[in-house]
Write a protein that holds these residues in place. Structure first.
Motif, PDB file in Angstrom:
ATOM      1  N   UNK A 155      26.791  33.882  39.224  1.00 34.71           N
ATOM      2  CA  UNK A 155      28.243  33.937  39.365  1.00 34.71           C
ATOM      3  C   UNK A 155      28.898  32.703  38.764  1.00 34.71           C
ATOM      4  N   UNK A 156      28.212  31.579  38.812  1.00 32.97           N
ATOM      5  CA  UNK A 156      28.738  30.388  38.153  1.00 32.97           C
ATOM      6  C   UNK A 156      28.878  30.648  36.650  1.00 32.97           C
ATOM      7  N   UNK A 157      27.903  31.354  36.080  1.00 34.23           N
ATOM      8  CA  UNK A 157      27.987  31.721  34.667  1.00 34.23           C
ATOM      9  C   UNK A 157      29.112  32.695  34.378  1.00 34.23           C
ATOM     10  N   UNK A 161      32.058  32.188  31.610  1.00 29.78           N
ATOM     11  CA  UNK A 161      32.366  33.189  30.594  1.00 29.78           C
ATOM     12  C   UNK A 161      33.809  33.666  30.716  1.00 29.78           C
ATOM     13  N   UNK A 162      34.272  33.856  31.940  1.00 32.53           N
ATOM     14  CA  UNK A 162      35.645  34.326  32.155  1.00 32.53           C
ATOM     15  C   UNK A 162      36.650  33.323  31.611  1.00 32.53           C
ATOM     16  N   UNK A 224      37.297  31.989  43.788  1.00 37.60           N
ATOM     17  CA  UNK A 224      37.232  31.521  42.405  1.00 37.60           C
ATOM     18  C   UNK A 224      37.213  32.697  41.435  1.00 37.60           C
ATOM     19  N   UNK A 225      36.490  33.755  41.790  1.00 35.25           N
ATOM     20  CA  UNK A 225      36.430  34.940  40.940  1.00 35.25           C
ATOM     21  C   UNK A 225      37.782  35.646  40.857  1.00 35.25           C
ATOM     22  N   UNK A 226      38.516  35.680  41.978  1.00 37.43           N
ATOM     23  CA  UNK A 226      39.794  36.394  41.978  1.00 37.43           C
ATOM     24  C   UNK A 226      40.813  35.760  41.039  1.00 37.43           C
ATOM     25  N   UNK A 285      23.613  33.312  42.877  1.00 42.29           N
ATOM     26  CA  UNK A 285      24.687  32.372  43.184  1.00 42.29           C
ATOM     27  C   UNK A 285      24.087  31.214  43.964  1.00 42.29           C
ATOM     28  N   UNK A 286      24.565  29.988  43.692  1.00 43.69           N
ATOM     29  CA  UNK A 286      23.985  28.842  44.385  1.00 43.69           C
ATOM     30  C   UNK A 286      22.539  28.633  43.972  1.00 43.69           C
ATOM     31  N   UNK A 287      21.734  28.142  44.919  1.00 43.90           N
ATOM     32  CA  UNK A 287      20.351  27.803  44.583  1.00 43.90           C
ATOM     33  C   UNK A 287      19.327  28.498  45.467  1.00 43.90           C
TER      34      UNK A 287
END
Length: 411
Positions: A155-157, A161-162, A224-226, A285-287
């Motif tokens: 999700x960080x990626x 990209x967004x 963050x995604x929204x 997402x995360x680690x």
């Protein structure tokens, strides 16, 4: 509630092609009325059931099925003789005692149903599964190529990209997802929370335990995604998100595997969209290393408050409807079928990747639905800046605990 999944999702990836059988369905009287979701695989099953001679078959396939099935099966006789369910939604039907054990019907009419498709609860067969499902990544290959980025695996990626897509002026809102307030929004929380390594309940109890760092991180990533979604994201269920994709407004989306066939066919969108729509596995997402998704099965049930004749007719019609007879060039790519003869298609790659990645199943616990409802009712307050993450999580826990106490799950 002791639930055995003889219908293992992993089995779907191992089924070898046996060739679709040809068969006919003839039933001596009775009534069949099916309620379920409206995606292509279930539409295929409803249509196949309707091919049976000697019985009247009706269906109500709607995105609102989960708000209608219990009420529609609670009367005597029940309006619906079968509900198509998944991991989560069968629990409500069992708790409300509106579906019946299928063991006797299996013995009389279902000897050919593979054992892996029989969903057993407390030692009794309560559903027949026909497909596996999971939410994974859909992406526009052409858009990612234009901004020079690889397919995101996290999700960080997706956020990186967004931002690149927006900065290039290609799309203002390049991220999509079924974030409609209520059930859909809660499911996105569940996925993300599992991806962060979270546990929903204290071990061995029904005591909720989500107000923790994993819960906060989950809400923060969702918010963050929204920022890259259509401003009306809280109204977008799977249908709304699908429409955004087909309109060419979205390049990255977390979506059900059962929807990928629609996104990749040549109906509803321009060639530039459907020809460049690709499927990848579930995001991390995360680690934690845990996929931010959940594995599901979909299957059918038989109502309790119906006549023996209607129960037999319903069982026979739906047994035919999930037999190898339905598999052909058109239906093969509609789902990751658990049916003998299924040959995995490109649209199924995301779900199969979710299986291979060890994605956790959605919890089939009698009280999980209460938490799902509580989350769906409260998460929007954080996303719209009305509350902090900690307060939102506290509200979810309070709403769940009140409902769980009322139903006797917690003291």
């Amino acid at each position: 509630m002791n639930i055995t999944l003889k219908s293992t999702v992993a089995a779907s990836a191992l089924v070898v092609a046996a060739g679709a059988a040809t068969a006919e369905c003839s039933i001596d009287g009775g009534r069949v009325n099916i309620i379920g979701n409206e995606f292509p695989a279930i539409q295929t099953i409803a249509s196949a059931a309707a091919e049976c001679a000697g019985v009247k078959v009706e269906s109500n396939l709607t995105a609102d099925h989960q708000t209608l099935n219990v009420a529609g099966m609670s009367g005597n006789p029940a309006e619906y003789t079968s509900a198509v369910v998944a991991n989560s939604s069968i629990v409500a039907l069992i708790n409300e005692d509106v579906i019946q054990p299928l063991d006797a019907l299996v013995a009389e009419y279902g000897q050919d149903i593979p054992k892996r498709q029989l969903i057993t609860v407390d030692g009794k067969v309560m559903a027949v599964a026909f497909m596996a499902n999971a939410q994974t990544l859909a992406y526009r290959a052409d858009v990612l190529e234009e901004v020079g980025m690889d397919v995101p695996t996290t999700y960080e990626g997706v956020l990186e990209a967004a931002e690149a897509i927006r900065a290039a002026g290609i799309m203002e809102h390049p991220v999509g997802g079924p974030y409609a307030a209520g059930w859909n929004l809660a499911q996105e929380f569940n996925n993300m929370y599992l991806g962060h390594g979270g546990e929903f309940f204290e071990p061995g109890t029904a005591n909720v335990a989500i107000n923790n760092p994993q819960g906060v991180a989950t809400l923060e990533m969702m918010k963050a995604l929204t920022k890259y979604m259509n401003p009306d994201y809280l109204t977008h269920d799977s249908n709304g998100t699908q429409a955004e994709w087909e309109a060419g407004n979205v390049a990255l989306m977390h979506m059900w595997g059962s929807r990928m066939q629609i996104l990749m066919d040549d109906e509803g969108s321009e060639p530039q969209v459907y020809e460049n729509t690709k499927v990848a596995g579930p995001l991390l997402v995360g680690d934690s290393g845990v996929p931010a998704s959940t594995l599901w099965w979909d299957g059918w049930t038989v109502a309790k408050n119906i006549s023996d004749e209607d129960a037999a007719a319903t069982f026979q019609a739906l047994t035919y409807a999930v037999s190898p007879a339905i598999l052909n060039d058109t239906t093969m790519d509609q789902a990751v079928w658990l049916i003998d003869g299924y040959e995995p298609a490109p649209v199924s790659e995301g779900v199969l990747a979710a299986v291979a990645a060890g994605t956790k199943p959605y919890p089939m616990l009698p009280y999980m639905g209460l938490l799902h409802t509580a989350a769906g009712d409260n998460i929007a307050d954080f996303l719209t800046d009305k509350e902090s993450a900690e307060q939102t999580l506290a509200d979810i826990e309070a709403a769940y605990t009140a409902a769980a106490k009322e139903q006797g799950y917690v003291n």
